[in-house]
Design an enzyme around this catalytic site. Structure first.
Site, mmCIF file in Angstrom:
data_model
loop_
_atom_site.group_PDB
_atom_site.id
_atom_site.type_symbol
_atom_site.label_atom_id
_atom_site.label_comp_id
_atom_site.label_asym_id
_atom_site.label_seq_id
_atom_site.Cartn_x
_atom_site.Cartn_y
_atom_site.Cartn_z
ATOM 1 N N SER B 101 0.868 -1.191 0.000
ATOM 2 C CA SER B 101 0.000 0.000 0.000
ATOM 3 C C SER B 101 0.893 1.225 0.000
ATOM 4 C CB SER B 101 -0.898 0.001 1.248
ATOM 5 O OG SER B 101 -1.864 -1.013 1.158
ATOM 6 N N LYS B 176 -7.472 1.841 -2.456
ATOM 7 C CA LYS B 176 -7.086 1.498 -1.081
ATOM 8 C C LYS B 176 -7.082 2.751 -0.209
ATOM 9 C CE LYS B 176 -5.347 -0.887 2.411
ATOM 10 N NZ LYS B 176 -4.005 -1.435 2.580
ATOM 11 N N LYS B 244 0.555 6.167 7.922
ATOM 12 C CA LYS B 244 1.238 6.045 6.617
ATOM 13 C C LYS B 244 0.230 6.145 5.467
ATOM 14 C CE LYS B 244 1.562 2.320 4.423
ATOM 15 N NZ LYS B 244 1.732 1.001 3.800
#
Lengths: 299, 299
Positions: B101, B176, B244
């Site tokens: 990701s 995502k 993140k």
């Protein structure tokens, strides 16, 4: 009220919600005394078997239980505590059930005044909208004296399906505000994320299909993605009513010293759309603000 | 790769996610060449029948498809484009699938470099966590060339259940991020609302019971209320990983000119908890910030 006869219910406020709720009480066999500002709405209920009254005071003097279903805190204060208000006609032992969605600080103030007259107050705001009111399937969140709640339970059951006792007076309102904070922020989350995806070229239906089965799934997503895609912002739940609820949450948070940074942001975002004339649109139109911010259309 | 034989898959990154994913590929009968920084993890996979490699370059020179599963954008850039990286060993026609990701801007940069070598890139981040990886039930969101996606579909099916093709290169990452924006803000919404309710004296379980069946209901509510009540913040999904993801969303939003005011707020809120040493806790610990703000405990 005796244990064999049904109590006489006074119902004040025959708007979009109050009208079907009061009809369900009539259908359940409760004698009804009604008042609202618009005379034709009283006459409509008289045709169905209710008794019309000339003022909130008159409603109170003829009822064992008084229900109010009004737009916001000022109307509740006026109808209960104002001139010719409920408080002027009320008898000791009467229960006042405010089913409006208002500031819980006002609820407790009104409840304290009624207590001086020997009357008991319950706050019992609802969710489920007009269709829930018509079908008698509202969710009702109740605060106040527990014994009074239990006595009034059959009355709630005539109007709703999920009836939850939450605690002391104001707890019902606080629970409704908790609900509205989550719904408002969840709509904003969906709006922000889908506008971002749209700016990157993704389709709303593809995003929905990819993520709705996982951790991002929500009732708001299921309700709102079809609205986004069809550009259908007929209410549903009006933006201006959601602004009112967030205003009440922020007022209550101020009194409690419980800060609401995200709810405040979302309230301000909603106000900016209301300023564009969208106050009567469904609150799902919130996506239009993020579309303006990003210059992308969610579709 | 021919139509009868299974392609040789190179797998780089054998962490919490990469290890079970690569085991599922082995179980499905794919010949596997593996590399990761920790030598003992390579040896573990060798015992299961994989071939160890000395570098990402060596993995690439022996594979038809190279999968990377790494912590964040810098690691993906280093492993693919860096010294002894995938790009040094890759052959024309190889497909590189990055399942990490990361920032979709980096995805497109890496993909452009690989294209110069005649290699194709797909971005295919996952959701479903360690348990989804172990069970082969990940949700996989894929961007890139559609023909390459279709050729690699059996590989994805060995690791995941819901596999969605989203569009051009970077679309998987963007999807995502859309997911992580919604999840992060929904956790914050629940935290803010439940801390407000707690300050007013309401119990989390009562609030949950009263509102979860309605418009406020969400997967986040179902997952997080039990964590709040039990004070259980064992991950799950680590706070620092969510930070993140939001950082990558904000970077991508900056590149796209798609502002993310709520995601930015939530990222900053998460950073303040990480500063208190909670980076390794489940992201549900976000409620603790609103508990600090309001001085009430959600329970």
């Amino acid at each position: 009220m005796t244990s064999t006869e049904k109590p006489i219910i006074g119902f004040i406020g025959l708007g979009i919600m109050g009208r079907p709720m009061s009809k369900n009480l009539l259908s359940a066999g409760y004698p009804l005394v009604v008042y609202t500002r618009t005379k034709s709405k009283i006459e409509e209920m008289e045709k169905l078997g209710a008794k019309g009254a000339a003022s909130p005071k008159n409603v109170a003097s003829e009822s064992d239980v008084v229900i109010t279903m009004l737009p916001d805190s000022p109307e509740v204060e006026e109808v209960i505590l104002g001139e010719n208000g409920v408080i002027e006609g009320i008898r000791p032992g009467t229960v006042v059930i405010d089913m409006s969605s208002i500031d819980p600080v006002v609820t407790r103030k009104v409840g304290a005044e009624l207590a001086q007259k020997g009357a008991n107050m319950l706050d019992a705001p609802v969710s489920g909208g007009e269709s829930g009111a018509i079908k008698g399937e509202l969710a009702i969140m109740v605060g106040g004296d527990k014994e009074a709640f239990e006595r009034c339970l059959p009355i709630f059951q005539a109007m709703g399906r999920t009836i939850t006792y939450m605690g002391g007076l104001g707890s019902g309102q606080t629970t409704k505000l908790v609900n509205q904070i989550i719904v408002g922020i969840n709509i904003a989350a969906l709006s922000e994320a889908f506008a971002f995806g749209a700016k990157a070229g993704l389709s709303a239906e593809d995003m929905h299909r990819a993520i709705s089965g996982g951790m991002a799934g929500s009732r708001v997503m299921e309700m709102m993605v079809p609205r986004f895609v069809k550009r259908d912002f007929k209410p549903g739940f009006k933006l201006d009513l959601h602004i009112k609820d967030l205003k009440n949450a922020i007022n209550a948070g101020m009194a409690l010293k419980s800060p609401l940074p995200l709810a405040s942001f979302v309230e301000q975002a909603m106000i900016s759309l209301s300023a564009e004339g969208k106050g009567e649109s469904d609150h799902g139109c919130l996506v239009e603000l993020w579309e303006e911010l990003s210059g992308a259309e969610v579709r």
